[in-house]
Design an enzyme around this catalytic site. Sequence first.
Site, short mmCIF file in Angstrom:
data_model
loop_
_atom_site.label_atom_id
_atom_site.label_comp_id
_atom_site.label_asym_id
_atom_site.label_seq_id
_atom_site.Cartn_x
_atom_site.Cartn_y
_atom_site.Cartn_z
N PRO A 34 0.86 -1.20 0.00
CA PRO A 34 0.00 0.00 0.00
C PRO A 34 0.89 1.24 0.00
O PRO A 34 1.64 1.47 0.95
CB PRO A 34 -0.78 -0.13 1.31
N MET A 35 0.83 2.03 -1.07
CA MET A 35 1.67 3.23 -1.19
C MET A 35 0.79 4.44 -1.44
O MET A 35 0.06 4.50 -2.43
CB MET A 35 2.68 3.08 -2.33
N VAL A 36 0.84 5.40 -0.53
CA VAL A 36 0.04 6.62 -0.66
C VAL A 36 0.32 7.27 -2.02
O VAL A 36 1.48 7.44 -2.41
CB VAL A 36 0.37 7.61 0.48
N GLN A 66 -6.47 -1.26 2.26
CA GLN A 66 -5.86 -0.94 3.54
C GLN A 66 -6.49 0.32 4.15
O GLN A 66 -6.65 1.34 3.46
CB GLN A 66 -4.36 -0.71 3.44
N CYS A 87 2.45 2.62 9.75
CA CYS A 87 2.86 3.91 9.20
C CYS A 87 3.53 4.75 10.29
O CYS A 87 2.93 5.01 11.34
CB CYS A 87 1.67 4.67 8.64
N ALA A 123 7.54 -2.13 -2.02
CA ALA A 123 7.01 -0.78 -2.28
C ALA A 123 7.91 -0.07 -3.29
O ALA A 123 7.68 -0.12 -4.49
CB ALA A 123 6.91 0.00 -0.97
N ARG A 124 8.97 0.59 -2.80
CA ARG A 124 9.81 1.42 -3.68
C ARG A 124 10.46 0.63 -4.80
O ARG A 124 10.67 1.15 -5.90
CB ARG A 124 10.87 2.14 -2.85
#
Length: 317
Positions: free
Chosen positions: A33-35, A87, A116, A240-241
């Site tokens: 989950p990435m904003v 999420q 987070c 993620a990244r």
Amino acid sequence: MKSDCMQTTICQEKKKDPIEMFHSGQLVKVCAPMVRYSKLAFRTLVRKYSCDLCYTPMIVAADFVKSIKARDSEFTTNQGDCPLIVQFAANDARLLSDAARIVCPYANGIDINCGCPQRWAMAEGYGACLINKPELVRDMVKQVRNQVETPGFSVSIKIRIHDDLKRTVDLCRKAEATGVSWITVHGRTAEERHQPVHYDSIKIIKENMSIPVIANGDIRSLKEAENVWQITGTDGVMVARGLLANPAMFAGYEETPLKCIWDWVDIALELGTPYMCFHQHLMYMMEKITSRQEKRVFNALSSTSAIIDYLTDHYGI
């Protein structure tokens, strides 16, 4: 919740049950989950390149429940967007269960963000502060279980670790006893940012659990994902990244292939991705394959047509 047709967005592939995937003995490859980033268009892209399971960006449950505008902007899906985990950031069991009820026809499960480390999230009682509130986590899980009766609908948590790992193991055991489907562990404390990931801690947590565990933190290639999977003994890895820089990494590519870049253009245009998001993803994808001078030119582009012209001139297919 925008979709091609709300009546037909119910996941057509719920047979791809994440729990069954975790018990397959194979590495389950997960998009984090990435904003701002792990929205429908990007999820569609990584699914084309061997990603098994995708999460939405973190959504604040209270806003999602109270505002139709928030629902329309925060959660978009379609028939091919499966399996999918939504999420939520939450600190109230009732609001979380209300949010879960809204998304349950369109997703395979929800995840509670307990990891987070951003100040705003912790100040609101969300994110990593929840690893110190096992009773609240228990209440939220139980409320969702009581309110959502859809068979197979998962309730998971994503956490960071404590300095004292015994506290993390205790948290995970309590969550398991409450009915959590699986746990994702980012192998850093809430205070750590760029320090090495404690994969040994993830391994210890996995050894103390009967439910699936996903390892998360600083994975940037398929080889690294496979190494972390082996080292920790977990059931999957979450990236993620690494996926931002190379959405094709789970398919074994060392850097973003040109086909993936053009796939992104096609998907983003088809789904109406906002320009800033469209451009930002390309900047990440092209980081390793462009010179400093090329980056300066590309990053300064200000329209979709200018980007397409640039890509056609430099990487025309």
